[in-house]
Every structure is written in structure tokens, then in C-alpha cells.
Enzyme design. Structure first.
Site, PDB file in Angstrom:
ATOM      1  N   CYS A  30      -4.818   9.978  -2.771  1.00  0.00           N
ATOM      2  CA  CYS A  30      -4.121   8.992  -1.938  1.00  0.00           C
ATOM      3  C   CYS A  30      -2.686   8.781  -2.397  1.00  0.00           C
ATOM      4  O   CYS A  30      -1.810   8.470  -1.596  1.00  0.00           O
ATOM      5  CB  CYS A  30      -4.834   7.647  -1.997  1.00  0.00           C
ATOM      6  SG  CYS A  30      -6.530   7.685  -1.461  1.00  0.00           S
TER       7      CYS A  30
ATOM      8  N   ASP B 252       0.812  -1.225   0.000  1.00  0.00           N
ATOM      9  CA  ASP B 252       0.000   0.000   0.000  1.00  0.00           C
ATOM     10  C   ASP B 252       0.844   1.273   0.000  1.00  0.00           C
ATOM     11  O   ASP B 252       0.312   2.374   0.121  1.00  0.00           O
ATOM     12  CB  ASP B 252      -0.918   0.022   1.239  1.00  0.00           C
ATOM     13  CG  ASP B 252      -2.248  -0.675   0.985  1.00  0.00           C
ATOM     14  OD1 ASP B 252      -2.676  -0.752  -0.184  1.00  0.00           O
ATOM     15  OD2 ASP B 252      -2.869  -1.135   1.972  1.00  0.00           O
TER      16      ASP B 252
ATOM     17  N   ARG C  44       0.686  -1.849   7.364  1.00  0.00           N
ATOM     18  CA  ARG C  44       1.225  -0.604   6.795  1.00  0.00           C
ATOM     19  C   ARG C  44       2.198   0.114   7.737  1.00  0.00           C
ATOM     20  O   ARG C  44       2.771   1.152   7.360  1.00  0.00           O
ATOM     21  CB  ARG C  44       0.076   0.350   6.412  1.00  0.00           C
ATOM     22  CG  ARG C  44      -0.864  -0.197   5.344  1.00  0.00           C
ATOM     23  CD  ARG C  44      -1.718   0.905   4.716  1.00  0.00           C
ATOM     24  NE  ARG C  44      -0.914   1.854   3.961  1.00  0.00           N
ATOM     25  CZ  ARG C  44      -1.382   2.976   3.417  1.00  0.00           C
ATOM     26  NH1 ARG C  44      -2.669   3.285   3.547  1.00  0.00           N
ATOM     27  NH2 ARG C  44      -0.595   3.792   2.742  1.00  0.00           N
TER      28      ARG C  44
ATOM     29  N   HIS D 109     -11.225   7.475   4.932  1.00  0.00           N
ATOM     30  CA  HIS D 109     -10.240   8.541   5.133  1.00  0.00           C
ATOM     31  C   HIS D 109     -10.914   9.865   4.747  1.00  0.00           C
ATOM     32  O   HIS D 109     -11.716   9.889   3.800  1.00  0.00           O
ATOM     33  CB  HIS D 109      -9.022   8.368   4.214  1.00  0.00           C
ATOM     34  CG  HIS D 109      -7.946   7.461   4.730  1.00  0.00           C
ATOM     35  ND1 HIS D 109      -7.240   6.610   3.901  1.00  0.00           N
ATOM     36  CD2 HIS D 109      -7.407   7.310   5.972  1.00  0.00           C
ATOM     37  CE1 HIS D 109      -6.335   5.953   4.613  1.00  0.00           C
ATOM     38  NE2 HIS D 109      -6.414   6.343   5.871  1.00  0.00           N
TER      39      HIS D 109
ATOM     40  N   ARG E 237      -9.766   5.476  10.932  1.00  0.00           N
ATOM     41  CA  ARG E 237      -8.321   5.281  10.999  1.00  0.00           C
ATOM     42  C   ARG E 237      -7.693   6.169  12.084  1.00  0.00           C
ATOM     43  O   ARG E 237      -7.171   5.673  13.062  1.00  0.00           O
ATOM     44  CB  ARG E 237      -7.665   5.555   9.639  1.00  0.00           C
ATOM     45  CG  ARG E 237      -8.176   4.650   8.516  1.00  0.00           C
ATOM     46  CD  ARG E 237      -7.717   3.213   8.697  1.00  0.00           C
ATOM     47  NE  ARG E 237      -8.181   2.338   7.638  1.00  0.00           N
ATOM     48  CZ  ARG E 237      -7.526   2.113   6.509  1.00  0.00           C
ATOM     49  NH1 ARG E 237      -6.373   2.712   6.266  1.00  0.00           N
ATOM     50  NH2 ARG E 237      -8.010   1.283   5.608  1.00  0.00           N
TER      51      ARG E 237
HETATM   52  N1  ARG Z   1      -5.327   0.253   0.937  1.00  0.00           N
HETATM   53  C1  ARG Z   1      -5.024   1.510   1.570  1.00  0.00           C
HETATM   54  C2  ARG Z   1      -5.560   1.491   2.977  1.00  0.00           C
HETATM   55  O1  ARG Z   1      -6.634   1.014   3.176  1.00  0.00           O
HETATM   56  C3  ARG Z   1      -5.589   2.650   0.808  1.00  0.00           C
HETATM   57  C4  ARG Z   1      -5.180   3.970   1.337  1.00  0.00           C
HETATM   58  C5  ARG Z   1      -5.812   5.117   0.625  1.00  0.00           C
HETATM   59  N2  ARG Z   1      -5.224   6.327   0.991  1.00  0.00           N
HETATM   60  C6  ARG Z   1      -5.869   7.474   1.212  1.00  0.00           C
HETATM   61  N3  ARG Z   1      -5.172   8.536   1.447  1.00  0.00           N
HETATM   62  N4  ARG Z   1      -7.182   7.514   1.286  1.00  0.00           N
HETATM   63  O2  ARG Z   1      -4.927   1.969   3.898  1.00  0.00           O
END
Ligand code: ARG
Length: 275
Positions: A268, A71, A96, A174, A145
């Protein structure tokens, strides 16, 4: 406001090529591990996005991709910078976590004041900066998140007021999937991605916002990068392109079908560096 005021400002961005991009775990509703990613196409689309930003006159720094961090292409999540200060990321999911150190190393090589965070936050994925709104305002998302405690921490590190907004729809996990800065003081957002109270806050602070709908958000039409005049969107977001054009901006469309498989798009993949 007259449309002639939509002036571009040269930006500096940070991107990371999708050299190790896959969808091998599911941490948001868009990720389906049973549908394979086309790695060559992902890389080709990423290069087109990078060239689009460069051709518009912006500086693009590139962070080396690391194996085992599929990612990492979503560079926006690695940190959040305002006026030379950097608030580092601390990822929610262990898959991550190591990306944060890679970004920290990048900032160590430049004239930045870097703050290691105590609280979970996913960088510019959950923070937006409006330098021309109220003397410089940070909008911050929580609910999926970023820990709300990180909003107060960011305010202490960056010295700008932070407005906390609660995200309520898992598809828009996000802030940058539901809201974007169109220029230094104007935003666009999808109201239903936010709690009723947060919608009220947004209406109060940004009565002239460009309002997006669910179809715009699902097309990742809010996941845009704007230089104040050019608004870079993915090719699915045609209705959003019409909306920003009607407000005096110039949409620029780039195909990013592969990055959508990981639950992201233009924004992103691009962190703005604010020295
Ligand atoms: N697969 C990543 C996650 O879920 C995607 C992140 C997308 N990034 C963003 N800035 N919205 O963390």
C-alpha cells in the site's frame, strides 16, 4: 521452474512519508479511531522501508505529504502505470479524493501519458501488472472500492487485457491485500478473498500460484513488494516469508505496525512506476 531463475529487476517506486498520518475516519475494517497512532514510530518505520528498497538497488521517488490527507502514505492508491501510460485514480471516499490530483501533478513532471479516469478506481491498490504473463496481463479487483467499469476503462487506456476479479471479504477490500505479483509472471493469493468464479479464473490463468491462507492475509502477508527475487514483507508475515522462501524467493522483513492501523502495509505504501 528452477529457483535460479528468480532474478531481481531494478524497479522505480513512488512513496509518500506518513507526515500527516492519523486514523481519524473509518473506511475499512482495520481502522479504529479510538487507538492512537504513534506518528514518530510511523515515520521511522516508513524510512526503514524506503531505505530497504534503496539498499536493494531500486530508485525511490518521494511525493510530498499534504496536511489533511492522513491516508496519503498509501501511495499505491494514487495511480497505475504500465509502459509509460498512467491511469489516474478516482477515490471512492471523499476523505481521500484530493490525493488523486497530487499524484497527477507528480506524473505531469515526467515523460508520462496521463489519463484522467471517468470511473472510481484506487490505482495500484486494485490493479496488478504481470509483464511476463500472456504477453502482459493486468489483474484488477472490484467489490469494495474500484468500480468494475474502471477495469474496461483501464484496458482502453493501457492497451493490455484486464482480468476482473471480484473481492468478497471486507477485510481484504483492495486487490493488493489479497493478491501479489511475485515476479513478471507468478502470483500469490488468498483464494477465499475472491468469489468462487474469480477463484476459478485465477486457477485457470495461474495454476502454479503460491497459495496463501487466511492467517497470511490477516498478517498483510499478501501486501508485499517483490523485485522478482527479494520479497519485502512486514514482520508479522513470518509464515508468508517461509512460503516465498520455499518457492525460491528471498524474504526481507520490515516492521510496519503503525501503517497496519490504517489498513495497509508494504504494498500500500509503494507504487511501482513503469516508464
Ligand atoms: N486507509 C486506507 C484506505 O482505506 C488504506 C489504503 C490501503 N492501500 C492499499 N493499497 N491497500 O483507503
Amino acid at each position: 521452474m528452477s529457483h535460479t531463475e528468480r532474478l531481481p529487476r531494478n524497479r522505480t517506486y513512488l512513496m509518500c512519508p506518513p507526515e500527516h498520518f492519523t486514523v481519524e475516519y473509518t473506511i475499512n475494517p482495520w481502522m479504529d479511531t479510538t487507538v492512537p497512532v504513534d506518528p514518530a514510530l510511523a515515520l521511522k518505520q516508513w524510512h526503514l522501508l524506503r531505505d530497504t528498497l534503496s539498499d536493494l538497488g531500486h530508485a525511490v521517488h518521494v511525493l510530498d505529504a499534504r496536511p489533511g490527507l492522513p491516508d496519503m502514505v498509501y501511495a499505491a492508491n494514487g495511480a497505475f502505470s504500465v509502459d509509460g501510460r498512467v491511469y489516474g485514480a478516482r477515490f471512492k471516499f471523499p476523505q481521500r479524493a484530493a490525493e488523486a490530483a497530487a499524484h497527477q501533478l507528480f506524473y505531469a513532471g515526467g515523460p508520462w501519458t496521463f489519463a484522467d479516469p471517468e470511473h472510481v478506481n484506487e490505482g495500484e491498490g486494485d490493479f496488478a501488472y504481470l509483464p511476463g504473463a500472456y504477453g502482459g496481463l493486468i489483474l484488477a479487483g472490484h467489490g469494495f472500492r474500484t468500480d468494475p467499469a474502471a477495469h474496461a476503462e483501464a484496458q482502453e487506456v493501457l492497451g493490455r487485457p484486464v482480468i476482473s476479479l471480484r473481492l468478497v471479504d471486507p477485510a481484504f477490500y483492495h486487490l493488493d491485500t489479497a493478491l501479489a505479483a511475485l515476479d513478471d509472471r507468478h502470483i500469490t493469493y488468498y483464494p477465499d478473498a475472491f468469489s468462487a468464479a474469480s477463484q476459478r479464473v485465477l486457477r485457470q490463468l495461474f495454476p502454479d500460484a503460491v497459495i496463501a491462507d487466511r492467517a497470511d492475509a490477516e498478517a498483510f502477508g499478501l501486501n508485499l513488494v517483490s523485485d522478482g527475487h527479494h520479497v519485502i514483507l512486514n514482520t508479522e508475515a513470518t509464515a508468508m516469508a517461509d512460503k516465498v522462501r520455499a518457492h525460491g524467493y528471498t524474504p526481507v522483513l520490515v516492521e510496519l505496525t503503525e501503517l497496519k492501523r490504517g489498513g495497509g502495509s508494504v504494498k500500500c505504501a509503494v507504487a511501482e512506476l513503469r516508464p
